[in-house]
Write an enzyme that holds these catalytic residues in place. Sequence first.
Site: not given
Length: 68
Positions: A50, A54
């Site tokens: 992704v 994060h």
Amino acid sequence: IPKISDAREEDAVLLGKLLLTANKVAAQLGIAEDGYRFVINCGEHAGQEVMHLHMHILGGRLFGWPPG
């Protein structure tokens, strides 16, 4: 921020908030007392799928070293 290597000096406050928020999440998950690990994958070879910054919070079991 697509990946941690793209972070700049001006992102320091945001990155600090990310760590503090992750600490709160670990406490909410009930893993803070025994210990936990933060993981940030940076790039395809590190497993980043992704493409935004994060953090993974790992806990609830005993970890060894080295990881992987």
